[in-house]
Design a protein around this motif. Structure first.
Motif, PDB file in Angstrom:
ATOM      1  N   PRO A 199     -33.877 -44.971   7.816  1.00  0.00           N
ATOM      2  CA  PRO A 199     -33.366 -44.040   8.652  1.00  0.00           C
ATOM      3  C   PRO A 199     -31.966 -44.587   9.581  1.00  0.00           C
ATOM      4  O   PRO A 199     -31.501 -43.922  10.141  1.00  0.00           O
ATOM      5  N   SER A 221     -29.703 -46.980   7.668  1.00  0.00           N
ATOM      6  CA  SER A 221     -28.643 -47.093   6.599  1.00  0.00           C
ATOM      7  C   SER A 221     -28.407 -45.731   5.732  1.00  0.00           C
ATOM      8  O   SER A 221     -27.480 -45.382   5.402  1.00  0.00           O
ATOM      9  N   GLY A 222     -29.506 -45.121   5.517  1.00  0.00           N
ATOM     10  CA  GLY A 222     -29.254 -43.757   4.605  1.00  0.00           C
ATOM     11  C   GLY A 222     -28.600 -44.230   3.569  1.00  0.00           C
ATOM     12  O   GLY A 222     -28.664 -45.216   2.835  1.00  0.00           O
ATOM     13  N   SER A 264     -24.733 -48.278   7.189  1.00  0.00           N
ATOM     14  CA  SER A 264     -24.686 -48.241   8.732  1.00  0.00           C
ATOM     15  C   SER A 264     -23.344 -48.962   8.810  1.00  0.00           C
ATOM     16  O   SER A 264     -23.163 -49.824   8.284  1.00  0.00           O
ATOM     17  N   LEU A 292     -23.118 -43.862   9.314  1.00  0.00           N
ATOM     18  CA  LEU A 292     -24.024 -42.973   9.686  1.00  0.00           C
ATOM     19  C   LEU A 292     -24.216 -43.219  11.401  1.00  0.00           C
ATOM     20  O   LEU A 292     -24.710 -42.517  12.063  1.00  0.00           O
ATOM     21  N   ASN A 318     -34.639 -37.240  14.818  1.00  0.00           N
ATOM     22  CA  ASN A 318     -34.206 -37.392  13.419  1.00  0.00           C
ATOM     23  C   ASN A 318     -33.255 -36.118  12.810  1.00  0.00           C
ATOM     24  O   ASN A 318     -33.700 -35.160  13.416  1.00  0.00           O
ATOM     25  N   HIS A 346     -32.401 -39.347   8.746  1.00  0.00           N
ATOM     26  CA  HIS A 346     -31.723 -40.608   9.473  1.00  0.00           C
ATOM     27  C   HIS A 346     -31.674 -40.166  10.995  1.00  0.00           C
ATOM     28  O   HIS A 346     -31.844 -39.285  11.643  1.00  0.00           O
TER      29      HIS A 346
END
Length: 323
Positions: free
Chosen positions: A56, A58-59, A63, A110, A207, A212
């Motif tokens: 959630p 880095s996806g 990040s 993100l 979210n 993310h």
């Protein structure tokens, strides 16, 4: 171009520093170093996209991690000792830190992931507010070892959307031996309570459609070899304090550094599969619904980024017209 001289007056909190639980009272504004090892000058070791946080955070895009030099803990097993105790980094201004955040947003990050920012909290908040005013529109993450005062958490809450916090120990004697912080269990619990209150005050966890995180709390726990009982006690405490109000991240990536290997004992080896599975089973038994875990190949120093000042030097964010 690189940042100019660091000449801005230091925040009042640095006159007699009590930003962290050690409350050392150092005159950081006058150039003294606190228990954390820092003066009043912001110091950053790296600012770049980082792909090794929880999904959630880095996806797929990464990040936007900004690694600050120095640390309030002294963990004997630290993988980031080059910056946490070695103080590697470059001095930067608040205006440069604000521009870093905008640059990372421009790279597609993100979020802005502030790694160990508490000992620079007043300037970090100032920089984030400047960046927001200049167009920063992605969430801000506070990535912390959990050793924070409620007052510093409240200060950071002015800009932080997501808390990515460790809960390292349930045992005071173990915390004293491994991180020189006997009060860690009580401090981390009080900090977590304050983080949860901050998220609630800003509307509760949220979210995006792709998963993310936009707002919320992730509690991390690194399982240490030979200390499964303490890991289970940590999970008990987190469940007691937060239940399913947090995501839980249970990590098996403990990698003995050279000092731990030389010292021998349990910390000279990796966590066994049996140890890790026992902690994961305990988390399941407690009822954690959103849990992240690691599979195979995580015992590696490849998770430590290159602390080479990538992304640190550069232009400052210009002051608004009329200032």
């Amino acid at each position: 171009m690189a940042c100019g001289p660091i000449t801005a007056p230091a925040p009042k909190e640095y006159e007699r520093c009590e930003l962290c639980p050690r409350a050392c009272g150092a005159a950081r504004a006058a150039g003294a170093r606190g228990a954390c090892g820092a003066t009043a000058t912001l110091r950053v070791a790296r600012a770049a996209l980082h792909f090794w946080e929880e999904p959630p955070i880095s996806g797929e895009a990464g990040s936007g991690a900004i690694f600050f030099s120095s640390c309030t803990l002294r963990c004997v097993f630290c993988q980031n000792a080059e910056i946490s105790s070695g103080n590697f980094g470059h001095d930067v201004t608040v205006a440069r830190l604000a521009q870093m955040m905008l640059e990372l947003q421009g790279q597609g990050a993100l979020n802005i992931n502030l790694v160990t920012p508490g000992h620079f909290a007043p300037q970090v908040v100032d920089a984030a507010l400047r960046a927001r005013a200049a167009g920063l529109a992605i969430p801000i993450v506070c990535n912390t070892g959990g050793y924070e005062t409620p007052q510093t958490v409240r200060l950071l809450s002015r800009v932080v959307d997501i808390w990515l916090t460790d809960f390292k120990y349930a045992s005071g004697p173990l915390a004293a031996r491994l991180s020189r912080a006997r009060d860690y269990p009580e401090v981390a619990a009080a900090a977590l309570v304050e983080m949860l209150a901050s998220v609630r005050a800003h509307g509760g966890p949220a979210n995006a459609e792709d998963g993310h995180m936009l707002r919320g709390t992730i509690v991390r726990h690194l399982v240490l070899p030979g200390h499964v009982d303490d890991s289970m006690a940590v999970l008990d405490r987190v469940w007691e304090l937060a239940g399913n109000e947090v995501d839980l991240s249970v990590m098996n990536q403990y990698t003995p550094n050279a000092a731990c290997r030389e010292r021998g004992g349990d910390l000279a080896r990796a966590v066994t599969d049996e140890e890790y599975e026992a902690v994961l089973d305990h988390a399941d038994d407690l009822g954690f619904e959103r849990m992240w875990w690691q599979q195979g190949g995580t015992v590696s120093e490849s998770f430590v980024p290159a602390f080479d000042a990538t992304g640190v030097d550069g232009p400052e964010l210009a002051a608004p017209a009329g200032d």
